[in-house]
Write a protein that holds these residues in place. Structure first.
Motif, PDB file in Angstrom:
ATOM      1  N   GLY A  78       0.816  -1.215   0.000  1.00  0.00           N
ATOM      2  CA  GLY A  78       0.000   0.000   0.000  1.00  0.00           C
ATOM      3  C   GLY A  78       0.845   1.257   0.000  1.00  0.00           C
ATOM      4  O   GLY A  78       0.550   2.227  -0.714  1.00  0.00           O
ATOM      5  N   ALA A  79       1.916   1.249   0.794  1.00  0.00           N
ATOM      6  CA  ALA A  79       2.811   2.414   0.833  1.00  0.00           C
ATOM      7  C   ALA A  79       3.476   2.620  -0.524  1.00  0.00           C
ATOM      8  O   ALA A  79       3.560   3.741  -1.020  1.00  0.00           O
ATOM      9  CB  ALA A  79       3.861   2.236   1.926  1.00  0.00           C
ATOM     10  N   ARG A  80       3.926   1.545  -1.137  1.00  0.00           N
ATOM     11  CA  ARG A  80       4.552   1.647  -2.458  1.00  0.00           C
ATOM     12  C   ARG A  80       3.568   2.161  -3.507  1.00  0.00           C
ATOM     13  O   ARG A  80       3.950   2.833  -4.451  1.00  0.00           O
ATOM     14  CB  ARG A  80       5.090   0.294  -2.903  1.00  0.00           C
ATOM     15  CG  ARG A  80       6.318  -0.131  -2.164  1.00  0.00           C
ATOM     16  CD  ARG A  80       6.805  -1.475  -2.643  1.00  0.00           C
ATOM     17  NE  ARG A  80       7.954  -1.896  -1.871  1.00  0.00           N
ATOM     18  CZ  ARG A  80       8.379  -3.142  -1.810  1.00  0.00           C
ATOM     19  NH1 ARG A  80       7.756  -4.103  -2.481  1.00  0.00           N
ATOM     20  NH2 ARG A  80       9.427  -3.447  -1.084  1.00  0.00           N
ATOM     21  N   ASP A  81       2.297   1.838  -3.313  1.00  0.00           N
ATOM     22  CA  ASP A  81       1.257   2.236  -4.260  1.00  0.00           C
ATOM     23  C   ASP A  81       0.733   3.652  -3.984  1.00  0.00           C
ATOM     24  O   ASP A  81      -0.146   4.132  -4.688  1.00  0.00           O
ATOM     25  CB  ASP A  81       0.111   1.230  -4.202  1.00  0.00           C
ATOM     26  CG  ASP A  81      -0.795   1.298  -5.414  1.00  0.00           C
ATOM     27  OD1 ASP A  81      -0.306   1.603  -6.520  1.00  0.00           O
ATOM     28  OD2 ASP A  81      -2.007   1.050  -5.253  1.00  0.00           O
ATOM     29  N   GLY A  82       1.243   4.297  -2.934  1.00  0.00           N
ATOM     30  CA  GLY A  82       0.850   5.669  -2.638  1.00  0.00           C
ATOM     31  C   GLY A  82      -0.384   5.810  -1.770  1.00  0.00           C
ATOM     32  O   GLY A  82      -0.907   6.914  -1.600  1.00  0.00           O
TER      33      GLY A  82
END
Length: 98
Positions: A78-82
């Motif tokens: 989720g963090a990588r996906d913004g």
């Protein structure tokens, strides 16, 4: 049938959480992002058994969050996906930025 499966899943997740928080992590090695000074607040993580992860603030060693492998994987993806990108406060409140 679905209700029974939901209860079983909830019970399994509760057991996993209880076991994770019962772990003695007093001897774990904490890691943080490179390039930060020791007096700066930063997130620290420790790797736990079975792919679990503990996370804390470098300035608050008493508050430790623990995540199962699946929870941590979902968070990182989720963090990588913004998903956790912050908007400026004015945009969140609908106000104008000067």
């Amino acid at each position: 049938m679905a209700d029974a499966e939901d209860k079983e899943l909830r019970a399994r997740k509760d057991r996993e959480r209880d076991e994770l928080y019962a772990l003695d992590i007093s001897g774990v090695e904490w890691h943080s992002a490179p390039g930060t000074e020791s007096h700066e607040e930063r997130v620290e993580i420790a790797y736990l058994p079975e792919g679990a992860v503990a996370m804390r603030s470098s300035l608050d060693h008493d508050t430790v969050l623990r995540y199962t492998e699946a929870e941590w994987r979902a968070f990182v993806l989720g963090a990588r996906d913004g998903e956790f990108d912050l908007e400026p406060a004015a945009e969140r409140s609908g106000g104008d930025v000067e």
